[in-house]
Design a protein around this motif. Structure first.
Motif, short mmCIF file in Angstrom:
data_model
loop_
_atom_site.label_atom_id
_atom_site.label_comp_id
_atom_site.label_asym_id
_atom_site.label_seq_id
_atom_site.Cartn_x
_atom_site.Cartn_y
_atom_site.Cartn_z
N ILE A 1 4.09 -14.85 -5.58
CA ILE A 1 3.79 -14.25 -4.28
C ILE A 1 4.26 -12.80 -4.33
O ILE A 1 5.43 -12.52 -4.60
CB ILE A 1 4.52 -14.97 -3.13
CG1 ILE A 1 4.07 -16.44 -3.04
CG2 ILE A 1 4.25 -14.27 -1.80
CD1 ILE A 1 4.82 -17.25 -1.98
N PHE A 2 3.33 -11.87 -4.11
CA PHE A 2 3.68 -10.46 -4.05
C PHE A 2 3.93 -10.07 -2.59
O PHE A 2 3.13 -10.38 -1.70
CB PHE A 2 2.55 -9.59 -4.59
CG PHE A 2 2.42 -9.59 -6.09
CD1 PHE A 2 3.25 -8.80 -6.87
CD2 PHE A 2 1.46 -10.39 -6.71
CE1 PHE A 2 3.12 -8.80 -8.26
CE2 PHE A 2 1.33 -10.40 -8.10
CZ PHE A 2 2.16 -9.60 -8.87
N ILE A 3 5.05 -9.38 -2.35
CA ILE A 3 5.37 -8.88 -1.01
C ILE A 3 5.73 -7.40 -1.10
O ILE A 3 6.05 -6.89 -2.18
CB ILE A 3 6.53 -9.67 -0.36
CG1 ILE A 3 7.82 -9.50 -1.19
CG2 ILE A 3 6.17 -11.13 -0.20
CD1 ILE A 3 9.05 -10.11 -0.54
N SER A 4 5.69 -6.71 0.03
CA SER A 4 6.07 -5.30 0.06
C SER A 4 7.49 -5.15 0.57
O SER A 4 8.09 -6.10 1.07
CB SER A 4 5.12 -4.52 0.98
OG SER A 4 5.41 -4.81 2.34
N GLY A 5 8.03 -3.95 0.47
CA GLY A 5 9.37 -3.67 0.95
C GLY A 5 9.48 -3.77 2.45
O GLY A 5 10.59 -3.89 2.99
N MET A 6 8.34 -3.76 3.14
CA MET A 6 8.34 -3.86 4.60
C MET A 6 9.06 -5.12 5.07
O MET A 6 9.76 -5.12 6.09
CB MET A 6 6.89 -3.88 5.09
CG MET A 6 6.72 -3.98 6.58
SD MET A 6 7.23 -2.47 7.43
CE MET A 6 6.86 -2.91 9.12
N SER B 1 7.41 0.21 -1.09
CA SER B 1 6.48 1.34 -1.14
C SER B 1 7.13 2.52 -1.85
O SER B 1 8.26 2.90 -1.54
CB SER B 1 6.07 1.76 0.28
OG SER B 1 5.39 0.72 0.92
N SER B 2 6.41 3.10 -2.78
CA SER B 2 6.96 4.22 -3.56
C SER B 2 6.87 5.53 -2.80
O SER B 2 5.96 5.75 -1.99
CB SER B 2 6.22 4.34 -4.89
OG SER B 2 6.65 3.33 -5.77
N ASP B 3 7.81 6.43 -3.10
CA ASP B 3 7.85 7.70 -2.41
C ASP B 3 7.36 8.86 -3.27
O ASP B 3 7.52 10.02 -2.92
CB ASP B 3 9.28 7.99 -1.91
CG ASP B 3 10.32 7.90 -3.02
OD1 ASP B 3 9.93 7.88 -4.21
OD2 ASP B 3 11.52 7.83 -2.71
#
Length: 322
Positions: free
Chosen positions: A124-129, A153-155
């Motif tokens: 399962i892929f999730i984002s930093g959100m 999410s990259s900056d």
């Protein structure tokens, strides 16, 4: 539909606003290369995700749940569309061509762990959100032995490239990932080369949420990097990260060009052009206000190249080709 677009746009703004918070959880976005926590070879699966958490990825990844639109796009571009068995509600709303309309959709911020587990995904892929607030929303799934992979999410543009490399390695698509990055780099380098030669730099304000609750960004964001690459200056570059903006401060900085990716109001360009108290701003006087594609400028993946091209043409139409 308008209500749905508003919800989506606001959620995307939140993703960007919180990305630096999420990235602080063990992730490094260095222009020198991939973080040591995720170094791999072509034959080796990562042992830590992009947030620094230990993971154990199955040798063969055939069933994928992905709960972030940006990661969904990358997986599709890697050729993994047929392996996706579950998505998030934002991705569902986008209606990506090629994705089955019958895929189960989950609220990334309130996941139904029982239903997710029932799908028996390999990963399962999730984002930093999902890590904002310090609560592990997917702890129960991890305890069940399901591999949950977090990608904050990259900056930076390099960070985006590193994310693509990481995702590609996770799903056994290393060569495809290398090709995506090669294509990105070629297009970005073309624009950067032109940008280096621009000495009379225009001042730019880029709005990602409209007044009266305006949001934008300063340095240490991939959008700021993109503005600088095309040879312009972000009027908020003296600040850091994703920002709540006082509109009076924008007026005082007198940008030459205003960009917006706001898509939840009827006409975001004309809304800016008609704002009270902004009539003396150069961008308003000269009607230099432009809409930039929301999706490609909001989601940190390979498709930022599309937004970069739009930004370049909007700011310097006589220098960059459409």
């Amino acid at each position: 539909m308008k209500k749905m677009k508003k919800i989506i746009a606001l959620l995307l703004a939140l993703v960007m606003m919180y990305s630096l918070v999420a990235c602080g959880n063990g992730k490094t976005n260095s222009t020198a290369g991939t973080s040591t926590s995720t170094e791999t070879t072509s034959a080796q699966k990562p042992t830590k995700d992009r947030s620094g958490e230990e993971i154990s990825i199955p040798e063969n990844v055939e069933k994928i749940v992905v709960l972030a639109p940006s990661i969904t796009e990358t997986l599709m571009d890697l050729g993994c569309t047929d392996k996706i068995i579950g998505i998030d509600t934002q991705t569902k709303a986008y209606g990506y061509e090629g994705l089955s309309k019958d895929l189960p959709a989950f609220d990334m911020m309130a996941p139904d762990t029982e239903q997710l587990a029932a799908l028996k995904p390999d990963v399962i892929f999730i984002s930093g959100m999902t890590s904002v607030g310090g609560t592990d929303l997917y702890g129960d799934l991890k305890n069940m032995g399901i591999c949950v992979i977090s990608i904050p999410s990259s900056d930076s543009i390099q960070g985006v490239k590193d994310d693509i490399t990481f995702i590609a390695t996770c799903v056994g698509k290393t060569e495809e990932g290398e090709q995506i990055i090669a294509n990105m780099t070629e297009e970005i380098d073309k624009i950067a080369e032109i940008g280096k030669a621009i000495t009379d730099k225009k001042k730019v304000y880029f709005e990602i949420a409209a007044a009266p609750n305006a949001y934008s960004f300063g340095k240490n964001t991939f959008l700021n990097e993109m503005i600088e690459l095309v040879g312009a200056e972000n009027v908020l570059a003296d600040q850091d990260g994703w920002l709540s903006v006082e509109t009076e401060s924008v007026v005082s900085k007198n940008p030459d060009v205003i960009l917006t990716n706001v898509n939840y109001i009827e006409d975001s360009v004309n809304e800016i052009l008609s704002r009270k108290g902004w009539d003396g701003v150069n961008a308003i006087l000269n009607k230099q206000v432009y809409y930039i594609d929301n999706q490609s400028s909001s989601l940190p993946n390979e498709n930022i190249v599309k937004a970069l091209k739009e930004i370049a043409v909007a700011i310097y139409p006589d220098v960059y080709e459409k």
